[in-house]
Design an enzyme around this catalytic site. Structure first.
Site, PDB file in Angstrom:
ATOM      1  N   ALA A  55       0.800  -1.231   0.000  1.00 54.74           N
ATOM      2  CA  ALA A  55       0.000   0.000   0.000  1.00 54.74           C
ATOM      3  C   ALA A  55       0.838   1.289   0.000  1.00 54.74           C
ATOM      4  O   ALA A  55       0.624   2.167  -0.858  1.00 54.74           O
ATOM      5  CB  ALA A  55      -0.978  -0.029   1.173  1.00 54.74           C
ATOM      6  N   GLN A 203       3.936 -13.448  -1.701  1.00 52.71           N
ATOM      7  CA  GLN A 203       4.741 -12.291  -1.279  1.00 52.71           C
ATOM      8  C   GLN A 203       5.537 -12.594  -0.002  1.00 52.71           C
ATOM      9  O   GLN A 203       6.578 -11.990   0.243  1.00 52.71           O
ATOM     10  CB  GLN A 203       3.851 -11.071  -1.037  1.00 52.71           C
ATOM     11  CG  GLN A 203       3.261 -10.467  -2.292  1.00 52.71           C
ATOM     12  CD  GLN A 203       1.876 -10.982  -2.577  1.00 52.71           C
ATOM     13  OE1 GLN A 203       1.573 -12.142  -2.288  1.00 52.71           O
ATOM     14  NE2 GLN A 203       1.012 -10.156  -3.127  1.00 52.71           N
ATOM     15  N   ASP A 244      -3.914  -2.633   3.895  1.00 54.72           N
ATOM     16  CA  ASP A 244      -4.123  -1.794   2.709  1.00 54.72           C
ATOM     17  C   ASP A 244      -5.152  -0.707   2.943  1.00 54.72           C
ATOM     18  O   ASP A 244      -5.231   0.262   2.194  1.00 54.72           O
ATOM     19  CB  ASP A 244      -4.551  -2.663   1.520  1.00 54.72           C
ATOM     20  CG  ASP A 244      -3.383  -3.525   1.094  1.00 54.72           C
ATOM     21  OD1 ASP A 244      -3.155  -4.561   1.744  1.00 54.72           O
ATOM     22  OD2 ASP A 244      -2.679  -3.137   0.157  1.00 54.72           O
ATOM     23  N   ASN A 254      -6.525  -6.493   4.562  1.00 53.78           N
ATOM     24  CA  ASN A 254      -5.146  -6.871   4.232  1.00 53.78           C
ATOM     25  C   ASN A 254      -5.190  -8.104   3.326  1.00 53.78           C
ATOM     26  O   ASN A 254      -6.267  -8.619   3.003  1.00 53.78           O
ATOM     27  CB  ASN A 254      -4.334  -7.147   5.504  1.00 53.78           C
ATOM     28  CG  ASN A 254      -2.844  -7.277   5.220  1.00 53.78           C
ATOM     29  OD1 ASN A 254      -2.271  -6.473   4.477  1.00 53.78           O
ATOM     30  ND2 ASN A 254      -2.201  -8.292   5.772  1.00 53.78           N
TER      31      ASN A 254
HETATM   32  O1  MRU Z   1      -1.133  -7.307  -3.239  1.00 55.15           O
HETATM   33  P1  MRU Z   1      -0.032  -6.643  -2.474  1.00 55.15           P
HETATM   34  O2  MRU Z   1       1.265  -7.361  -2.542  1.00 55.15           O
HETATM   35  O3  MRU Z   1       0.098  -5.182  -2.861  1.00 55.15           O
HETATM   36  O4  MRU Z   1      -0.532  -6.696  -0.973  1.00 55.15           O
HETATM   37  C1  MRU Z   1       0.264  -6.145   0.037  1.00 55.15           C
HETATM   38  C2  MRU Z   1      -0.309  -6.322   1.385  1.00 55.15           C
HETATM   39  O5  MRU Z   1      -1.339  -6.925   1.568  1.00 55.15           O
HETATM   40  C3  MRU Z   1       0.413  -5.654   2.514  1.00 55.15           C
HETATM   41  O6  MRU Z   1       0.244  -6.365   3.697  1.00 55.15           O
HETATM   42  C4  MRU Z   1      -0.151  -4.249   2.703  1.00 55.15           C
HETATM   43  O7  MRU Z   1      -0.117  -3.540   1.501  1.00 55.15           O
HETATM   44  C5  MRU Z   1       0.584  -3.488   3.734  1.00 55.15           C
HETATM   45  S1  MRU Z   1       2.163  -2.976   3.147  1.00 55.15           S
HETATM   46  C6  MRU Z   1       2.951  -2.108   4.364  1.00 55.15           C
END
Ligand code: MRU
Length: 367
Positions: A55, A203, A244, A254
């Site tokens: 995010a 991830q 997010d 999230n």
């Molecule tokens: O789909 P992504 O990889 O963008 O998802 C990221 C997440 O869910 C993270 O936990 C969230 O963005 C927090 S990042 C500090």
């Protein structure tokens, strides 16, 4: 943070002063490749295709995307076109809209002749602010880890669990969920992190494990369904995840699977904390489960897996029978009642409207 002894951020202005460098996160952990963004369209595609993700980093990339757009066309129409192009790049992380609103507010009063310069200046500020915020989260979250240390025997390890990647790759630097962990590690506290692999894009396995490994933080990658078992056996002291979007009522959106971890934590009295920078709060959403838009991504992320073969090639293989339908919801919402606390740059808050509003009154005014 460091990569092979060299300091890196996830995004930066290149030496030429105008183009933007970013780590291509689609290639990690197999290859460390830097991408160069030279247009607003480049920034939008980088966000949409997840060359950058997480995010806060999505917000930072959008801010630079707006600056790149102002080099191309700094008219009012150009400003609107850039905003409209970038704001739809991904739907769930509110940091994207937050950063674009900040940019628009800064640029509208400026003469178009000076807009490009003003846009880079504001984007740089947003980037630096992210790093400062995460330092604040590090300090506030560290206290939670220190409190666990006092309950343990001398020399015992603090076991944390995290989901997805809320590390420095997901922000400009430090990360949110990882910030207290990095700080604890730097202060000599023995920490170990259970890293959820985080299907379907992995991830956790690909990015969080890579980060922690480069920083020397002990960790173990686990299949997504392992957390409940570990919690039942006292093997998790504390869960910290990122987010997010946090609704005004404290509901937390999230990466898909976060909700199940929160349920398991609740059932086993494991503290479940969410680390967030204030731009992730959406005071305009009053009920997170009902109103936060959940991104649905390509089914190919579920049917296919990519990895490196023994002879070094990257290969994609299908793991689902041809013809079987798949669903790919990228996020879920954890109700506030399952969240122990919100680790912010202004302290650890209760996940409720009153606490969020008291800590960030200036954000309510603009919501
Ligand atoms: O789909 P992504 O990889 O963008 O998802 C990221 C997440 O869910 C993270 O936990 C969230 O963005 C927090 S990042 C500090």
């Amino acid at each position: 943070m460091k990569v092979d002894g060299k300091h890196f951020r996830s995004i930066w202005r290149e030496r030429d002063g105008w183009s933007v460098g970013a780590i291509d996160q689609r290639r990690l952990p197999h290859e460390f490749i830097v991408a160069k963004l030279t247009s607003c369209e480049d920034a939008a595609v980088a966000i949409r295709d997840m060359l950058v993700r997480g995010a806060p980093l999505i917000g930072a990339t959008a801010a630079y995307g707006m600056a790149l757009a102002m080099r191309e066309d700094a008219s009012d129409a150009g400003l609107k076109r850039a905003y409209d192009t970038l704001v739809v790049a991904r739907p769930t992380a509110i940091n994207l809209k937050w950063a674009l609103d900040e940019m628009r507010t800064a640029l509208v009063p400026v003469d178009p002749v000076e807009r490009a310069e003003a846009a880079y200046a504001r984007a740089d500020e947003i980037v630096e602010q992210d790093v400062e915020i995460n330092r604040g989260i590090a300090g506030n979250g560290l206290k939670l880890i220190e409190a666990i240390v006092t309950k343990k025997k001398p020399g015992e390890t603090v076991n944390l669990l995290t989901h997805c990647n809320a590390g420095w790759l997901a922000t400009v630097d430090w990360g949110t969920a990882t910030a207290p962990i990095y700080l604890a590690h730097e202060r000599g506290i023995k920490v170990h992190v259970w890293v959820d692999e985080t299907r379907p894009r992995n991830q956790g396995a690909s990015l969080t494990a890579w980060e922690l490994g480069h920083h020397g933080v002990p960790h173990t990658v686990i299949p997504d369904n392992t957390g409940g078992h570990l919690m039942q056996h006292g093997m998790v002291d504390l869960a910290i995840v990122g987010t997010d979007r946090v609704a005004a009522n404290g509901d937390v959106c999230n990466k898909i699977g976060t909700y199940l971890k929160a349920l398991a934590a609740h059932d086993n009295d494991v503290p479940f904390y969410v680390a967030l920078p204030s731009p992730t709060i959406d005071f305009a959403v009053h009920d997170g489960i009902r109103d936060i838009p959940i991104e649905q991504r390509s089914g190919a992320e579920v049917t296919d897996m990519t990895g490196r073969t023994a002879d070094g090639r990257l290969e994609t293989v299908r793991i689902v029978p041809e013809g079987s339908p798949v669903a790919n919801y990228a996020f879920d919402v954890t109700p506030a009642r399952l969240v122990t606390g919100l680790i912010t740059e202004r302290g650890v808050l209760k996940p409720d409207r009153a606490s969020l509003a008291a800590a960030f009154p200036e954000r309510i005014a603009v919501a």
